[in-house]
Design an enzyme around this catalytic site. Structure first.
Site, PDB file in Angstrom:
ATOM      1  N   CYS A   1      24.514 -47.340  23.566  1.00 54.53           N
ATOM      2  CA  CYS A   1      23.749 -48.339  23.088  1.00 54.53           C
ATOM      3  C   CYS A   1      22.267 -48.096  22.169  1.00 54.53           C
ATOM      4  O   CYS A   1      22.347 -47.763  21.431  1.00 54.53           O
ATOM      5  CB  CYS A   1      23.183 -49.246  24.467  1.00 54.53           C
ATOM      6  SG  CYS A   1      22.860 -50.955  24.382  1.00 54.53           S
TER       7      CYS A   1
ATOM      8  N   HIS B   1      28.585 -49.352  27.366  1.00 57.88           N
ATOM      9  CA  HIS B   1      27.886 -48.813  28.982  1.00 57.88           C
ATOM     10  C   HIS B   1      29.171 -48.602  29.555  1.00 57.88           C
ATOM     11  O   HIS B   1      30.001 -49.275  29.510  1.00 57.88           O
ATOM     12  CB  HIS B   1      27.134 -49.629  29.409  1.00 57.88           C
ATOM     13  CG  HIS B   1      25.775 -49.840  28.754  1.00 57.88           C
ATOM     14  ND1 HIS B   1      24.677 -49.150  29.197  1.00 57.88           N
ATOM     15  CD2 HIS B   1      25.557 -50.787  27.834  1.00 57.88           C
ATOM     16  CE1 HIS B   1      23.691 -49.720  28.290  1.00 57.88           C
ATOM     17  NE2 HIS B   1      24.232 -50.628  27.374  1.00 57.88           N
TER      18      HIS B   1
END
Length: 167
Positions: free
Chosen positions: A44, A142
């Site tokens: 991310c 994630h």
């Protein structure tokens, strides 16, 4: 850094955290580790930081309009728009194993080089992340490390026996 694998995690303030990495010497330490053959995975915000540039033209995160990235991936990110939050299924590289994770990020990352390859393919066919080599990659997913098949892939350069990881 003595670690074989460096994971740059997500961030709520990508540009200011990236500025801190540059200011406190961690960025240079990561670059030296890459030169020594260590693995770097960005997740991310860490993925965004690994690119060439992170821009924030609308001031989504604050007062810094742009910051040079680490230059490890042929990507640029523009922070804008609504936050993406969704569960995803994906496959990575040449694996056919279906993995699970989630996205929660602001912005869009694009390749700056036509030879760039995605790390993952989401179930809907959308490419995700960027793969430079088995030792340099990033993703918006994630929870990618909750998938034993991906962890095996990540650690394979360091495990000659290539044992299966138990999660």
């Amino acid at each position: 850094l003595k670690a074989d694998v460096i994971i740059l995690p997500g961030s709520k303030n990508t540009i200011s955290d990236l500025a801190d990495l540059h200011a406190n010497g961690i960025a240079e330490a990561v670059l030296q580790a890459v030169r020594k053959g260590k693995t770097v995975l960005g997740i991310c915000g860490g993925y965004q930081m690994m690119g060439r540039l992170v821009e924030d033209p609308e001031g989504v995160e604050g007062d810094i309009p742009q910051m040079p990235g680490l230059g490890l991936l042929p990507t640029e990110t523009v922070l804008q728009g609504e936050k993406v939050t969704r569960q995803v299924e994906f496959t990575f590289r040449n694996s056919q194993v279906v993995c699970e994770g989630y996205e929660i990020h602001i912005g869009h990352t694009r390749f700056t080089d036509d030879s760039a390859e995605p790390l993952n393919r989401l179930a809907d066919g959308t490419p995700d992340g960027c793969y430079v080599s088995d030792k340099c990659m990033g993703t918006y997913v994630h929870g990618i490390l909750d998938n034993a098949a991906f962890v095996d892939f990540l650690l394979s350069p360091y495990d000659k026996a290539h044992r299966t990881v138990q999660l």
